[in-house]
Each structure stands twice: as C-alpha cells, then as structure tokens.
Design a protein around this motif. Structure first.
Motif, PDB file in Angstrom:
ATOM      1  N   LEU A 222       0.841  -1.188   0.000  1.00 23.31           N
ATOM      2  CA  LEU A 222       0.000   0.000   0.000  1.00 23.31           C
ATOM      3  C   LEU A 222       0.885   1.249   0.000  1.00 23.31           C
ATOM      4  O   LEU A 222       0.577   2.256  -0.660  1.00 23.31           O
ATOM      5  CB  LEU A 222      -0.926  -0.008   1.214  1.00 23.31           C
ATOM      6  CG  LEU A 222      -2.094   0.983   1.200  1.00 23.31           C
ATOM      7  CD1 LEU A 222      -2.990   0.758  -0.003  1.00 23.31           C
ATOM      8  CD2 LEU A 222      -2.901   0.876   2.483  1.00 23.31           C
ATOM      9  N   ILE A 223       1.998   1.183   0.713  1.00 26.87           N
ATOM     10  CA  ILE A 223       2.975   2.281   0.685  1.00 26.87           C
ATOM     11  C   ILE A 223       3.544   2.447  -0.721  1.00 26.87           C
ATOM     12  O   ILE A 223       3.682   3.574  -1.232  1.00 26.87           O
ATOM     13  CB  ILE A 223       4.102   2.015   1.699  1.00 26.87           C
ATOM     14  CG1 ILE A 223       3.563   2.050   3.135  1.00 26.87           C
ATOM     15  CG2 ILE A 223       5.228   3.040   1.542  1.00 26.87           C
ATOM     16  CD1 ILE A 223       4.583   1.623   4.181  1.00 26.87           C
ATOM     17  N   LEU A 224       3.872   1.351  -1.386  1.00 24.00           N
ATOM     18  CA  LEU A 224       4.404   1.434  -2.748  1.00 24.00           C
ATOM     19  C   LEU A 224       3.375   2.008  -3.719  1.00 24.00           C
ATOM     20  O   LEU A 224       3.731   2.729  -4.659  1.00 24.00           O
ATOM     21  CB  LEU A 224       4.860   0.051  -3.211  1.00 24.00           C
ATOM     22  CG  LEU A 224       6.113  -0.499  -2.519  1.00 24.00           C
ATOM     23  CD1 LEU A 224       6.334  -1.960  -2.885  1.00 24.00           C
ATOM     24  CD2 LEU A 224       7.333   0.338  -2.876  1.00 24.00           C
ATOM     25  N   GLN A 225       2.105   1.719  -3.478  1.00 22.23           N
ATOM     26  CA  GLN A 225       1.049   2.337  -4.299  1.00 22.23           C
ATOM     27  C   GLN A 225       1.098   3.858  -4.147  1.00 22.23           C
ATOM     28  O   GLN A 225       1.034   4.588  -5.146  1.00 22.23           O
ATOM     29  CB  GLN A 225      -0.314   1.803  -3.870  1.00 22.23           C
ATOM     30  CG  GLN A 225      -1.489   2.430  -4.617  1.00 22.23           C
ATOM     31  CD  GLN A 225      -2.833   1.909  -4.122  1.00 22.23           C
ATOM     32  OE1 GLN A 225      -2.925   0.797  -3.578  1.00 22.23           O
ATOM     33  NE2 GLN A 225      -3.888   2.683  -4.304  1.00 22.23           N
ATOM     34  N   ALA A 226       1.216   4.326  -2.907  1.00 25.40           N
ATOM     35  CA  ALA A 226       1.318   5.774  -2.683  1.00 25.40           C
ATOM     36  C   ALA A 226       2.586   6.346  -3.301  1.00 25.40           C
ATOM     37  O   ALA A 226       2.575   7.452  -3.870  1.00 25.40           O
ATOM     38  CB  ALA A 226       1.286   6.057  -1.180  1.00 25.40           C
ATOM     39  N   LEU A 227       3.670   5.598  -3.227  1.00 24.43           N
ATOM     40  CA  LEU A 227       4.931   6.043  -3.820  1.00 24.43           C
ATOM     41  C   LEU A 227       4.796   6.225  -5.328  1.00 24.43           C
ATOM     42  O   LEU A 227       5.270   7.229  -5.892  1.00 24.43           O
ATOM     43  CB  LEU A 227       6.020   5.022  -3.508  1.00 24.43           C
ATOM     44  CG  LEU A 227       7.405   5.282  -4.107  1.00 24.43           C
ATOM     45  CD1 LEU A 227       8.048   6.482  -3.450  1.00 24.43           C
ATOM     46  CD2 LEU A 227       8.290   4.044  -3.971  1.00 24.43           C
ATOM     47  N   LEU A 228       4.150   5.273  -5.994  1.00 23.81           N
ATOM     48  CA  LEU A 228       3.958   5.375  -7.442  1.00 23.81           C
ATOM     49  C   LEU A 228       3.151   6.627  -7.801  1.00 23.81           C
ATOM     50  O   LEU A 228       3.464   7.321  -8.785  1.00 23.81           O
ATOM     51  CB  LEU A 228       3.265   4.121  -7.967  1.00 23.81           C
ATOM     52  CG  LEU A 228       4.155   2.883  -8.141  1.00 23.81           C
ATOM     53  CD1 LEU A 228       3.306   1.642  -8.306  1.00 23.81           C
ATOM     54  CD2 LEU A 228       5.075   3.060  -9.340  1.00 23.81           C
TER      55      LEU A 228
END
Length: 458
Positions: A222-228
């Motif tokens: 979910l953090i990587l989704q925000a990062l993208l």
C-alpha cells in the motif's frame, strides 16, 4: 544424610558407572541418540527436497500432468476455475470447467495478493528509468504519507526492503473487504487506518529493525502504491493501465469493481454458495482483477527475456517488442532477498518457490482473499514453462495445483508446501526410528551373548 553414608553410596554409583558394562551401555545409548538425530536431519532434508513426495505425473509428461490436475479440479472446485499450462512460452492446454458461471480466456477473476507482483513490476519500471533508487530512503520520494515515529529508524526503510518484505513492517496484512454499499477510504486514510481481514486493529508501522529479516507485509505494498502516485503524479490505476497493462497487452486487467463489469467470475464460498463481490481499498496489494488471457500475456512478457532463441518463436512477436522491463531488470527482481525456514523465498516483488536445475528459481505470486478466492501463477525460467490457476470457491486449490506443478517441474517442494512436505516425512522418519531401535536391540542382545558375565558388588 551422614557424610560417610553419602560418600559410600556415591562411591558405589561412580564405581558402577565406571565399570565396563555400564560404559558400554552408555556408549550404545549415545550411538543410538546420535543415529536418531542424524536420521531426523536426513528425513527433514529429504522432505524439503521432495524425496517422500511423488510428482502427480511423470516428469516432462505435460499431457499426464494436465489430466491429473484437471481431475483434481473437477473433484474440488466449488465455484469457478481457470487453469492454463504453458510450455516454452506457448499455451499448451487450458481448462475452464467445472465452473458454475460461463468461464473462458477473457473472464475476469480477482487476483488477491498476486496484485503485488504487478505493483512491483511498475516500481521496477521507474527504477529502470532512473526515477527511483532501490536503496534510497523511502522518505526521499514519498510525500503524501510518512511512517509513524517509533523505536526504529524509518530512514532505513527502502524500496528494496518494501518489495522484498524485509523493511521491518509487522502489519501482516491481509486487507479486509468492503461491501458494494460501503465507501472506500482514500489512500492516506487506508494507510492510517487499514482494515484487516481479521477485523483487528492493525497499524502500518515498524515493528522490527529494517533489514533484520523477512516478514510478509501487505502494508508495504500500500505504501508502494502511494509512492507510485507521488513519483508519477498520476492516479495509481491510470499509471498501471498506461505503463504496464496496455504496453504488455493485458487489456482486461482492471482495478474497477468486478460487480459492475461484464464476463466476470462471481465469488463463491468454500461450500459453493454464492458470496458477495467485494471491493478493495488496497489496490496495489490486493485489488487487481484480470483474465487468463491477461496472465498468459504477462507470463510471455516475462518468459521472452529468459528462454533461448529457438524457444522464443513460441512467443508472439509483438509481446517480445512491448515488454516494458529489460531482461536485466527482470533478473534483479528474482535475486534472493527474503529468507525463511533457512531458504531463499522472496525477491523484489516475487516469491521464489523452489530452485531450478540451472540454479535459478521458479518464481511468481499467489493470492488469497475471503471467502474462497485463490490465485497462482508460476514460471520456470529454465524452460519458459508456466502455470496459471484462478479459483473462486476453494481457498487453497490454486496454490495446491501450482505446488504440484512446481514439484513436477523441479522435483523440489515449494516453500508454501512445507507443512505437506513435513507430513510426507513422518512415515519414513518413524520407519527409520524403528530400524534404529531394532538394530540397537540386536546389538545389545548380541553383546550379552558374546560377553562373559561380570558381577559388581555394591
């Protein structure tokens, strides 16, 4: 106790233990213990290596394998199923029955945690383009949310560690479902207050030192989704469509609500009863849906970078040209980073199920969601073979069939089947213990028959 008495009893015990018969008995007992420990180690190693399990079909016989797993699917499927076998990058066989709904290559299934593979693929595109650094602190690029302060250094959380589940996050998510009538939280809200499958309060936060070991974390994705979103300046779903799915040719892959789309697999529970079609707030971790055709195309986009030139003829030319990730980037994703059970089990966004003959790994991802959604896709980079299994109506069938495929391909049990492997070793272990006991008893009897009686006076 009187000292004299104590010395007398103790002395007699010491003389007894120091006697030749007692010494021999202790030696035999020690040998037996060592033999038991050694056999336990051998039986355990054999379990991991698949010695006690027989592949479901003869190695290399794809027709026999497909017949065997189709029979299993027929016996155990309670809802819908899509089963595809690829040989050298080309579709060898596919099965869409028995299914309750009409199912074909284009039927969309929920992928559950397999969604993480595609999120990782998108992250590695940005790494390949130089827009992200694998080992830079996450805070360098993430702006819409930050990890809560705690006992561990958040500056040690990197993209590499998030991708490999070694960042120190201990949420263990498992994201909960949302009914169609519920409103989905925003991405920052989902990060602050994630809904867990267990309905318990869970925080996406550091619970151990970053880099200290493997611990599966849905929150990391979910953090990587925000990062993208922060790096690209685009909504996550839009970026995925434009930069991953469309270039590869995954035309039915979507994060949209399945209940509003055509040709979809409805959800069933483990008894085969119709269940609600849920929505998901964590798109990057669990919210992707796709068809068997989409996953065939994605498998081929991965295979074309691995297999020999004469095998590549089986893969469509447009897919060889359009795969967004280069071979070296794909190989970086499959380098070991996470370890468990003493085994290398995770790369950058992909599970490493079992070693192959070349020293590489069968790789891919599984997924599972309530009430009985299960998915699996695995690829053998040595030969370009792959298996795709999508199920609604049995919570473990896809993983079980893919596990059989891994054993059939490599002769090695995948790490998700460790419990099954341990059960397979129980009977050989017990037989070995019985053999050790018989040999030990035989040695004792033989020694007594060949040794003169020795008397000890107390």
């Amino acid at each position: 106790m009187d000292r004299g008495v104590g010395r007398g009893v103790g002395g007699r015990v010491l003389r007894l233990l120091g006697s030749k018969p007692a010494g021999r008995a202790m030696k035999r007992l020690l040998v037996a213990v060592v033999a038991i420990l050694a056999w336990t180690a051998v039986a355990g190693y054999g379990a991991i290596e698949g010695w006690w399990l027989r592949p479901i079909a003869p190695r290399g016989n794809a027709q026999a394998f497909m017949q065997a797993v189709t029979a299993r699917a027929t016996a155990e499927s309670k809802g819908n199923i899509a089963l595809v076998l690829l040989r050298h990058g080309a579709v060898y066989a596919e099965q869409y029955t028995p299914s309750v709904d009409p199912v074909d290559r284009d039927t969309r299934f929920p992928l559950a945690s397999m969604s993480k593979w595609f999120t990782a693929y998108a992250v590695m595109q940005l790494v390949q383009a130089g827009r992200l650094e694998l080992d830079a602190p996450l805070s360098k690029s993430l702006t819409q949310w930050q990890l809560p302060a705690g006992s561990f250094d958040a500056q040690q959380v990197t993209i590499r560690r998030l991708l490999s589940h070694t960042a120190g996050l201990t949420d263990g998510l498992g994201f909960g479902d949302y009914l169609p009538t519920e409103s989905l939280p925003s991405l920052p809200e989902a990060l602050r207050h994630p809904r867990a499958t267990s309905d318990s309060a869970v925080a996406i936060a550091l619970g151990r030192k970053p880099g200290s070991g493997f611990q599966y974390s849905g929150g990391g994705y979910l953090i990587l989704q925000a990062l993208l979103e922060d790096v690209t300046g685009m909504p996550f779903a839009t970026w995925m469509q434009d930069s991953v799915f469309r270039p590869i040719g995954m035309h039915r892959a979507t994060y949209a609500y399945l209940g509003s789309l055509d040709n979809v697999s409805r959800s069933f529970d483990a008894r085969g009863a119709l269940a609600p079609t849920y929505r998901y707030a964590a798109a990057g971790a669990t919210g992707l849906s796709a068809s068997a055709r989409d996953l065939i195309t994605f498998a081929q986009a991965n295979v074309q970078a691995d297999v020999k030139a004469d095998v590549k003829a089986d893969v469509k030319a447009d897919q060889r040209a359009s795969a967004p990730l280069r071979r070296d980037t794909l190989q970086r994703m499959r380098e070991p980073h996470g370890r468990q059970f003493g085994l290398d089990i995770w790369g950058l966004g992909v599970a490493l199920y079992a070693p192959t003959a070349s020293g590489a790994y069968v790789y891919g991802h599984d997924g599972s969601n309530a009430p009985a959604i299960n998915s699996s896709m695995r690829i053998n980079p040595d030969n370009g073979d792959a298996v795709i299994v999508l199920v609604t109506g049995n919570p473990t069938l896809a993983t079980a069939i893919a596990g059989e495929w891994t054993l059939w391909q490599t002769g090695v049990v995948d790490f998700l089947s460790i419990e099954r492997a341990a059960r397979s070793a129980l009977l050989p272990w017990l037989l070995g213990l019985a053999a050790i006991a018989v040999l030990w008893r035989w040695r004792v009897v033989r020694r007594r028959r060949t040794t003169l009686p020795v008397s000890e006076t107390l």
